[in-house]
Design a protein around this motif. Structure first.
Motif, PDB file in Angstrom:
ATOM      1  N   LEU A   1       0.831  -1.200   0.000  1.00 54.26           N
ATOM      2  CA  LEU A   1       0.000   0.000   0.000  1.00 54.26           C
ATOM      3  C   LEU A   1       0.866   1.251   0.000  1.00 54.26           C
ATOM      4  O   LEU A   1       1.910   1.291   0.663  1.00 54.26           O
ATOM      5  N   ASP A   2       0.401   2.281  -0.687  1.00 50.71           N
ATOM      6  CA  ASP A   2       1.138   3.558  -0.669  1.00 50.71           C
ATOM      7  C   ASP A   2       1.068   4.179   0.719  1.00 50.71           C
ATOM      8  O   ASP A   2       2.042   4.752   1.204  1.00 50.71           O
ATOM      9  N   ALA A   3      -0.122   4.090   1.345  1.00 44.72           N
ATOM     10  CA  ALA A   3      -0.302   4.662   2.688  1.00 44.72           C
ATOM     11  C   ALA A   3      -0.871   3.582   3.583  1.00 44.72           C
ATOM     12  O   ALA A   3      -1.631   2.727   3.115  1.00 44.72           O
ATOM     13  N   PRO A   4      -0.496   3.581   4.859  1.00 39.07           N
ATOM     14  CA  PRO A   4      -0.974   2.499   5.727  1.00 39.07           C
ATOM     15  C   PRO A   4      -2.494   2.522   5.920  1.00 39.07           C
ATOM     16  O   PRO A   4      -3.121   3.572   5.834  1.00 39.07           O
ATOM     17  N   LEU A   5      -2.994   1.344   6.212  1.00 38.54           N
ATOM     18  CA  LEU A   5      -4.427   1.153   6.398  1.00 38.54           C
ATOM     19  C   LEU A   5      -4.600   0.629   7.816  1.00 38.54           C
ATOM     20  O   LEU A   5      -3.772  -0.123   8.307  1.00 38.54           O
ATOM     21  N   PHE A   6      -5.688   1.046   8.485  1.00 40.61           N
ATOM     22  CA  PHE A   6      -5.880   0.617   9.874  1.00 40.61           C
ATOM     23  C   PHE A   6      -7.049  -0.350   9.987  1.00 40.61           C
ATOM     24  O   PHE A   6      -8.145  -0.068   9.521  1.00 40.61           O
ATOM     25  N   GLY A   7      -6.783  -1.488  10.591  1.00 43.48           N
ATOM     26  CA  GLY A   7      -7.868  -2.445  10.871  1.00 43.48           C
ATOM     27  C   GLY A   7      -8.254  -3.252   9.662  1.00 43.48           C
ATOM     28  O   GLY A   7      -9.160  -2.885   8.920  1.00 43.48           O
ATOM     29  N   LEU A   8      -7.558  -4.332   9.457  1.00 41.18           N
ATOM     30  CA  LEU A   8      -7.835  -5.154   8.293  1.00 41.18           C
ATOM     31  C   LEU A   8      -7.862  -6.610   8.736  1.00 41.18           C
ATOM     32  O   LEU A   8      -6.902  -7.113   9.306  1.00 41.18           O
ATOM     33  N   ALA A   9      -8.991  -7.269   8.490  1.00 43.91           N
ATOM     34  CA  ALA A   9      -9.139  -8.659   8.948  1.00 43.91           C
ATOM     35  C   ALA A   9      -8.748  -9.622   7.839  1.00 43.91           C
ATOM     36  O   ALA A   9      -9.012  -9.360   6.667  1.00 43.91           O
ATOM     37  N   THR A  10      -8.156 -10.720   8.219  1.00 43.99           N
ATOM     38  CA  THR A  10      -7.924 -11.769   7.224  1.00 43.99           C
ATOM     39  C   THR A  10      -9.271 -12.415   6.918  1.00 43.99           C
ATOM     40  O   THR A  10     -10.203 -12.339   7.710  1.00 43.99           O
TER      41      THR A  10
END
Lengths: 384, 357
Positions: free
Chosen positions: B326-335
């Motif tokens: 990702l270019d910018a971080p992402l918060f809260g991602l479930a598998t």
């Protein structure tokens, strides 16, 4: 192509019935009124009652008009049960292959009246297991309130040994009701000769209108009513008499009776032609039901298919037939009749009912059979 | 073409079927009965296969003037969608049942059956578009961004896209309702369905608890210190902040989020928001809606929720895994969720998220 092979569901109204219906719609008068208008329509109702009595070999006073065959079945089963039920006698006997119009009221009696319900098993032929019934009546005859077995099955056309059932029941003084909706007008049917206590018939299966049926109930027997409010029909069925439909019912019944033998022999030949053609086209198909059969009903199992798919493909080709069983929420369930005859759920759901009438022709049959190879092979592919 | 229109009883699929007829296709309407024990009535926006819905679908087919049938797909739906939903949660992942339904039912069981019966394709009321291009028939976002359903269609193979017809992708929802009214379809004002159709109460956590039990387990911080108790780890979602019921405040007083769900030890791990940051996503079991991605690093967008944002990324595919940076971080991602790759508005493909960091 447009070929109707679902006459056991309903069939076109005959000309005489349409005329009778239209004539009555021009008339004024409640048959229960005492003035001349009432007398005129009352006369039509009573003449209709007499015509139906002739067609089914009963006394006119034994004909009770109802709003449907289903209502007649409910009236008979519940009424006969209520009449005789007590602490010791609380057992309702029906068969595994009854129509839902008997199945469901029996279930209702179990749920709300705490009745015990026993369903008579059938043989692979589709006929009631008489040995089972004999044993049951011997062992528990004094507990039985009513026995209800259909005259012929609506899915397979197998004719039931009703006279034998009456013989077994009468030894223990058990009343027998018979749902004869499919047989009436198709095969000889005599209330008197059968010896049953009650018999159900319906108009729209024989070229009469929908929404009118009759319960034939033995003279002098008074059963508790389902519907109250005027007591028009022997205090057993209330509601203003539906004169137009009653007149049309009588016209259809007279029409069916007058040509019964001739039509039955013609339709039986069509049935033979259909089955022979079907077997030649699809060698592994199974013909359901054997023994004595109604002339017009053919029930076939096509291994490796689903009846929903078959019905869609036939419908798209212009052929109307039926999966032959009840729908729940529009989803067709495996036929309880075929399951009772020993089919698995899967093979029961691979079956179709084609029901013929004298209005069909040899060329209808030939055209439908010609569709079999392509329809069945597509249905088989869709089932993988 | 001869086509099957899947009709749920809602406004979208009704208009889609009507449009297919208007385009000259020979259309047969089919309502999929997905529950063997359907509820009688619809309650608000929940559920999608009540008896009432099947009646609505039938009436819409009558108005459009097409034959109508009900296909019983309850068993297929239960095996392919409901059981998968339960087992994914039990394994600590967050599944998307709509996506599974498209993959296993609508464009598999239904399309296969339709084709075998001699039909050419399946029409649905999904908001998505297809286009013929130099790389074949491709799948694209709808023009109504708020309704775009390309995410849940990203599991369609090239062959399935070939048999899919989405007549609504070029129209805004508000215009579909207007069109439904103009066409005399009384479902014009029927509420949209939300939530998960087989959880009519809308209470996913309660529904899961009934099936997976509600075994109490610890809520711990990253050091393993127990902070509280939960009733079934699978009822939590990565990134969840509310409803944790923790009475011990964190050291710096900042809110705590669910970082991890460990089904084996029945443990929920919580921590600070920064710990949720994801820069890299790995996906397994990819499905390509056109030419497969290659080991070459490619610029594109990734979407990880049905109506989530498209996030700029660089992706590649090697050794059966999709790698997304990702270019910018992402918060809260479930598998368990799907990572769907877009090339502008074209769906490249999707993969199930199996690892994040």
């Amino acid at each position: 192509m447009s070929i109707y092979l679902d006459h056991a569901a309903t069939t076109p109204m005959v000309a005489a019935a349409k005329r009778a219906l239209a004539d009555q719609m021009d008339k004024l008068g409640n048959p229960s009124s005492l003035h001349m208008y009432g007398r005129a329509t009352r006369k039509d109702v009573e003449e209709s009652r007499e015509a139906i009595a002739r067609a089914v070999a009963c006394r006119p006073s034994e004909v009770i008009f109802t709003g449907s065959g289903t209502e007649a079945n409910n009236t008979a089963l519940k009424g006969l049960h209520w009449l005789r039920a007590n602490e010791k006698r609380n057992l309702v006997v029906i068969s595994e292959i009854e129509h839902h119009a008997i199945f469901d009221p029996a279930q209702w009696l179990a749920d709300y009246e705490k009745a015990e319900v026993i369903k008579l098993p059938v043989l692979a032929s589709g006929e009631i297991d008489l040995a089972f019934l004999r044993k049951l009546v011997t062992e528990r005859g004094n507990e039985i309130t009513v026995i209800s077995v259909m005259h012929s099955n609506n899915e397979t056309g197998t004719i039931q040994p009703v006279a034998e059932i009456v013989k077994i029941a009468s030894g223990a003084q058990i009343p027998v009701h018979c749902d004869a909706v499919q047989s009436f007008g198709k095969v000889p049917l005599s209330f008197k000769d059968l010896g049953v206590t009650a018999l159900t018939i319906s108009a729209h299966k024989i070229g009469g209108p929908m929404g009118i049926g009759a319960l034939i109930l033995q003279h002098g027997l008074e059963i508790p009513a389902l519907i109250h409010g005027g007591g028009q029909e022997r205090e057993i069925r209330s509601g203003t008499l539906n004169t137009p439909s009653i007149a049309a019912f009588a016209a259809a019944a007279s029409d069916a009776a007058s040509a019964q033998a001739e039509r039955a022999s013609f339709v039986s030949k069509l049935r033979e032609q259909f089955i022979a053609g079907a077997k030649a086209a699809i060698p592994d198909l199974i013909v359901n039901g054997s023994g004595e059969q109604l002339p017009g009903i053919i029930n076939l199992t096509f291994p490796g298919t689903e009846s929903d798919t078959l019905l869609l493909l036939f419908d798209a080709a212009g052929v109307a037939c039926s999966t032959g069983s009840a729908c729940s929420a529009g989803v067709h369930e495996p036929s309880h009749v075929l399951m009772a005859m020993g089919h698995s759920q899967v093979s029961a759901q691979s079956s179709l009912r084609f029901s013929l009438s004298y209005l069909n022709s040899e060329s209808d049959v030939a055209e439908v059979i010609a569709l079999f190879p392509s329809v069945i092979s597509r249905a088989r592919a869709a089932n993988l | 073409m001869k086509v099957i229109a899947a009709m749920s009883g809602g406004v979208d699929s009704a208009v889609a079927a009507a449009r297919a007829v208007a385009e000259g296709h020979e259309v047969i309407g089919v309502h999929l009965a997905l529950s063997s024990n359907p509820q009688k009535y619809r309650s608000g926006a929940r559920g999608c296969c009540t008896v009432e819905d099947s009646h609505d679908a039938r009436r819409a087919a009558d108005v459009i003037g097409i034959p109508f049938y009900i296909w019983d797909m309850a068993e297929e739906f239960h095996e392919g969608v409901v059981e998968n939903f339960i087992s994914e949660y039990a394994a600590g992942r967050t599944p998307n049942p709509c996506l599974r339904c498209n993959e296993k039912i609508k464009f598999a069981a239904v399309l296969d059956r339709a084709r075998a019966m001699g039909f050419d394709g399946v029409v649905t009321g999904h908001y998505a578009r297809t286009r013929e291009s130099s790389i074949g028939k491709t799948l694209h976002r709808a023009i109504d961004n708020s309704k775009d359903q390309s995410y849940v269609l990203s599991v369609l193979t090239v062959e399935q896209i070939q048999g899919a017809i989405f007549p609504l992708g070029d129209t805004h929802k508000v215009d579909i309702r207007k069109e439904a009214a103009e066409r005399g379809l009384f479902v014009a004002n029927k509420p949209d369905s939300h939530d998960i159709c087989f959880v009519p109460s809308g209470d996913n956590a309660g529904w899961l608890r009934d099936r997976l039990g509600s075994e109490v387990g610890p809520i711990v911080d990253q050091s393993g210190k127990t902070l509280g108790e939960h009733r079934g780890a699978y009822t939590y979602t990565i990134g969840q902040r509310k409803g944790l019921g923790l009475t011990v405040p964190s050291e710096d007083g900042s809110p705590r989020f669910v970082l991890k769900i460990e089904p084996k030890s029945n443990t929920v791990v919580v921590g600070a928001r920064e710990e949720l940051a994801v820069n890299y996503i790995q996906g397994e079991n990819p499905v390509w809606c056109g030419p497969a991605a290659t080991s070459q690093e490619t610029r594109g967008y990734v979407q990880i929720r049905a109506h989530g944002e498209a996030l700029a990324c660089t992706y590649s595919y090697r050794d059966n895994f999709l790698d997304v940076n990702l270019d910018a971080p992402l918060f809260g991602l479930a598998t368990g969720q799907a990572a769907v790759i877009y090339d502008d508005d074209r769906v490249v493909g999707s993969a199930t998220i199996c690892l994040t960091r």
